[in-house]
Write a protein that holds these residues in place. Structure first.
Motif, PDB file in Angstrom:
ATOM      1  N   HIS A  15       0.833  -1.208   0.000  1.00  0.00           N
ATOM      2  CA  HIS A  15       0.000   0.000   0.000  1.00  0.00           C
ATOM      3  C   HIS A  15       0.866   1.256   0.000  1.00  0.00           C
ATOM      4  O   HIS A  15       0.641   2.182  -0.789  1.00  0.00           O
ATOM      5  N   LYS A  16       1.857   1.283   0.847  1.00  0.00           N
ATOM      6  CA  LYS A  16       2.726   2.462   0.952  1.00  0.00           C
ATOM      7  C   LYS A  16       3.505   2.700  -0.340  1.00  0.00           C
ATOM      8  O   LYS A  16       3.568   3.829  -0.837  1.00  0.00           O
ATOM      9  N   LEU A  17       4.080   1.650  -0.907  1.00  0.00           N
ATOM     10  CA  LEU A  17       4.904   1.795  -2.108  1.00  0.00           C
ATOM     11  C   LEU A  17       4.070   2.211  -3.317  1.00  0.00           C
ATOM     12  O   LEU A  17       4.411   3.167  -4.030  1.00  0.00           O
ATOM     13  N   VAL A  18       2.958   1.535  -3.556  1.00  0.00           N
ATOM     14  CA  VAL A  18       2.107   1.855  -4.700  1.00  0.00           C
ATOM     15  C   VAL A  18       1.538   3.265  -4.570  1.00  0.00           C
ATOM     16  O   VAL A  18       1.566   4.059  -5.521  1.00  0.00           O
ATOM     17  N   ASN A  19       1.057   3.604  -3.399  1.00  0.00           N
ATOM     18  CA  ASN A  19       0.419   4.907  -3.236  1.00  0.00           C
ATOM     19  C   ASN A  19       1.409   6.062  -3.183  1.00  0.00           C
ATOM     20  O   ASN A  19       1.036   7.202  -3.463  1.00  0.00           O
ATOM     21  N   HIS A  20       2.671   5.786  -2.907  1.00  0.00           N
ATOM     22  CA  HIS A  20       3.706   6.814  -3.051  1.00  0.00           C
ATOM     23  C   HIS A  20       3.729   7.309  -4.500  1.00  0.00           C
ATOM     24  O   HIS A  20       3.711   8.510  -4.763  1.00  0.00           O
ATOM     25  N   TYR A  21       3.742   6.373  -5.446  1.00  0.00           N
ATOM     26  CA  TYR A  21       3.761   6.748  -6.861  1.00  0.00           C
ATOM     27  C   TYR A  21       2.424   7.316  -7.314  1.00  0.00           C
ATOM     28  O   TYR A  21       2.373   8.191  -8.177  1.00  0.00           O
ATOM     29  N   ALA A  22       1.335   6.847  -6.728  1.00  0.00           N
ATOM     30  CA  ALA A  22       0.015   7.386  -7.070  1.00  0.00           C
ATOM     31  C   ALA A  22      -0.070   8.859  -6.679  1.00  0.00           C
ATOM     32  O   ALA A  22      -0.603   9.679  -7.435  1.00  0.00           O
ATOM     33  N   GLU A  23       0.487   9.208  -5.525  1.00  0.00           N
ATOM     34  CA  GLU A  23       0.491  10.611  -5.088  1.00  0.00           C
ATOM     35  C   GLU A  23       1.274  11.500  -6.044  1.00  0.00           C
ATOM     36  O   GLU A  23       0.981  12.685  -6.180  1.00  0.00           O
ATOM     37  N   LEU A  24       2.245  10.927  -6.742  1.00  0.00           N
ATOM     38  CA  LEU A  24       3.033  11.671  -7.725  1.00  0.00           C
ATOM     39  C   LEU A  24       2.374  11.684  -9.107  1.00  0.00           C
ATOM     40  O   LEU A  24       2.906  12.272 -10.042  1.00  0.00           O
ATOM     41  N   GLY A  25       1.238  10.989  -9.235  1.00  0.00           N
ATOM     42  CA  GLY A  25       0.534  10.922 -10.505  1.00  0.00           C
ATOM     43  C   GLY A  25       1.153   9.948 -11.490  1.00  0.00           C
ATOM     44  O   GLY A  25       0.863  10.001 -12.690  1.00  0.00           O
ATOM     45  N   LEU A  26       1.987   9.029 -11.006  1.00  0.00           N
ATOM     46  CA  LEU A  26       2.697   8.103 -11.883  1.00  0.00           C
ATOM     47  C   LEU A  26       2.027   6.740 -11.996  1.00  0.00           C
ATOM     48  O   LEU A  26       2.434   5.915 -12.811  1.00  0.00           O
ATOM     49  N   MET A  27       1.036   6.491 -11.159  1.00  0.00           N
ATOM     50  CA  MET A  27       0.248   5.261 -11.253  1.00  0.00           C
ATOM     51  C   MET A  27      -1.045   5.481 -10.493  1.00  0.00           C
ATOM     52  O   MET A  27      -1.187   6.484  -9.785  1.00  0.00           O
ATOM     53  N   MET A  70       2.837  -2.220 -10.628  1.00  0.00           N
ATOM     54  CA  MET A  70       4.300  -2.307 -10.625  1.00  0.00           C
ATOM     55  C   MET A  70       4.883  -1.063  -9.962  1.00  0.00           C
ATOM     56  O   MET A  70       4.603   0.059 -10.389  1.00  0.00           O
ATOM     57  N   ALA A  71       5.659  -1.255  -8.920  1.00  0.00           N
ATOM     58  CA  ALA A  71       6.288  -0.135  -8.222  1.00  0.00           C
ATOM     59  C   ALA A  71       7.597  -0.597  -7.591  1.00  0.00           C
ATOM     60  O   ALA A  71       7.643  -1.649  -6.961  1.00  0.00           O
ATOM     61  N   ILE A  72       8.619   0.213  -7.772  1.00  0.00           N
ATOM     62  CA  ILE A  72       9.939  -0.052  -7.189  1.00  0.00           C
ATOM     63  C   ILE A  72      10.302   1.148  -6.319  1.00  0.00           C
ATOM     64  O   ILE A  72      10.139   2.298  -6.739  1.00  0.00           O
ATOM     65  N   ALA A  73      10.790   0.888  -5.125  1.00  0.00           N
ATOM     66  CA  ALA A  73      11.210   1.982  -4.240  1.00  0.00           C
ATOM     67  C   ALA A  73      12.200   2.867  -4.983  1.00  0.00           C
ATOM     68  O   ALA A  73      13.106   2.351  -5.656  1.00  0.00           O
ATOM     69  N   PRO A  74      12.042   4.188  -4.890  1.00  0.00           N
ATOM     70  CA  PRO A  74      12.899   5.095  -5.666  1.00  0.00           C
ATOM     71  C   PRO A  74      14.395   4.834  -5.517  1.00  0.00           C
ATOM     72  O   PRO A  74      15.134   4.876  -6.498  1.00  0.00           O
ATOM     73  N   GLU A  75      14.838   4.513  -4.324  1.00  0.00           N
ATOM     74  CA  GLU A  75      16.271   4.279  -4.099  1.00  0.00           C
ATOM     75  C   GLU A  75      16.753   2.955  -4.692  1.00  0.00           C
ATOM     76  O   GLU A  75      17.962   2.700  -4.733  1.00  0.00           O
ATOM     77  N   TYR A  76      15.831   2.129  -5.182  1.00  0.00           N
ATOM     78  CA  TYR A  76      16.185   0.848  -5.802  1.00  0.00           C
ATOM     79  C   TYR A  76      15.912   0.836  -7.310  1.00  0.00           C
ATOM     80  O   TYR A  76      16.081  -0.187  -7.964  1.00  0.00           O
ATOM     81  N   ALA A  77      15.500   1.974  -7.843  1.00  0.00           N
ATOM     82  CA  ALA A  77      15.194   2.065  -9.275  1.00  0.00           C
ATOM     83  C   ALA A  77      16.449   1.836 -10.113  1.00  0.00           C
ATOM     84  O   ALA A  77      17.568   2.059  -9.657  1.00  0.00           O
ATOM     85  N   LYS A  78      16.234   1.361 -11.321  1.00  0.00           N
ATOM     86  CA  LYS A  78      17.301   1.161 -12.310  1.00  0.00           C
ATOM     87  C   LYS A  78      18.310   0.088 -11.898  1.00  0.00           C
ATOM     88  O   LYS A  78      19.466   0.130 -12.270  1.00  0.00           O
ATOM     89  N   ARG A  79      17.834  -0.890 -11.136  1.00  0.00           N
ATOM     90  CA  ARG A  79      18.697  -2.008 -10.728  1.00  0.00           C
ATOM     91  C   ARG A  79      18.211  -3.337 -11.305  1.00  0.00           C
ATOM     92  O   ARG A  79      18.700  -4.386 -10.902  1.00  0.00           O
ATOM     93  N   GLY A  80      17.193  -3.288 -12.173  1.00  0.00           N
ATOM     94  CA  GLY A  80      16.678  -4.511 -12.781  1.00  0.00           C
ATOM     95  C   GLY A  80      15.612  -5.221 -11.975  1.00  0.00           C
ATOM     96  O   GLY A  80      15.151  -6.286 -12.374  1.00  0.00           O
ATOM     97  N   ILE A  81      15.216  -4.649 -10.853  1.00  0.00           N
ATOM     98  CA  ILE A  81      14.218  -5.287  -9.998  1.00  0.00           C
ATOM     99  C   ILE A  81      12.874  -5.370 -10.716  1.00  0.00           C
ATOM    100  O   ILE A  81      12.216  -6.414 -10.709  1.00  0.00           O
ATOM    101  N   GLY A  82      12.472  -4.291 -11.351  1.00  0.00           N
ATOM    102  CA  GLY A  82      11.202  -4.287 -12.079  1.00  0.00           C
ATOM    103  C   GLY A  82      11.183  -5.322 -13.186  1.00  0.00           C
ATOM    104  O   GLY A  82      10.191  -6.048 -13.361  1.00  0.00           O
ATOM    105  N   MET A  83      12.275  -5.415 -13.938  1.00  0.00           N
ATOM    106  CA  MET A  83      12.350  -6.404 -15.018  1.00  0.00           C
ATOM    107  C   MET A  83      12.308  -7.826 -14.462  1.00  0.00           C
ATOM    108  O   MET A  83      11.701  -8.711 -15.053  1.00  0.00           O
ATOM    109  N   SER A  84      12.939  -8.042 -13.307  1.00  0.00           N
ATOM    110  CA  SER A  84      12.891  -9.368 -12.673  1.00  0.00           C
ATOM    111  C   SER A  84      11.467  -9.716 -12.260  1.00  0.00           C
ATOM    112  O   SER A  84      11.028 -10.854 -12.434  1.00  0.00           O
TER     113      SER A  84
END
Length: 151
Positions: A15-27, A70-84
């Motif tokens: 809930h926290k991770l997904v809604n973080h991006y929702a608050e930014l209008g990204l999902m 789909m949501a990845i913590a900002p500090e973990y972005a661009k590490r291939g986690i989303g693709m995995s």
């Protein structure tokens, strides 16, 4: 990085991770209730016990499924986690007999790298829209529809 299916103890983290991006209008936002109802759909990435990535596979109709939330913590972005996560969800889909995956997204670049291509929303099955009635953006959806064949 450890990947696993979500359990009840993960709901608040999802809930926290997904809604973080929702608050930014990204999902789109997800309620706790919708997360509980779809908990079996989620795969999580954890680093030292902290949820750092989520994604869900939602079976929609005959041989059709959606990758969503789909949501990845900002500090973990661009590490291939989303693709995995997408790879694991795609494998789950294949095991279920899914032939086509789709997503509705504000992040088409990410999904293009995962093998999806943009399509007109109107071309998707009517079954895709059953959850849309509860969306705050209904009927003015501005997400981008993308599909990927698993054949």
């Amino acid at each position: 990085m450890k990947y696993h299916r979500a359990t009840f103890r993960d709901v608040e983290s999802i809930h926290k991770l997904v809604n973080h991006y929702a608050e930014l209008g990204l999902m789109l936002a997800r309620s706790r209730n919708s997360i509980y109802e779809a908990l079996r759909d989620f795969i999580l990435a954890e680093d030292n016990g902290t949820v750092v990535g989520v994604g869900a596979l939602h079976l929609v109709w005959d041989e059709l499924a959606e990758i969503r939330a789909m949501a990845i913590a900002p500090e973990y972005a661009k590490r291939g986690i989303g693709m995995s996560i997408v790879a694991q969800l795609s494998e789950d889909a294949r095991e279920q007999g899914v032939k086509t995956l789709f997503t509705l997204t504000y992040q088409p670049g990410f999904f293009a790298k995962a093998g999806f291509h943009e399509v007109p929303k109107e071309g998707l099955s009517q079954k895709v829209w059953k959850d849309c009635i509860n969306c705050s953006k209904f009927p003015n959806c501005d997400e981008i529809a993308m599909i990927r064949s698993l054949d």
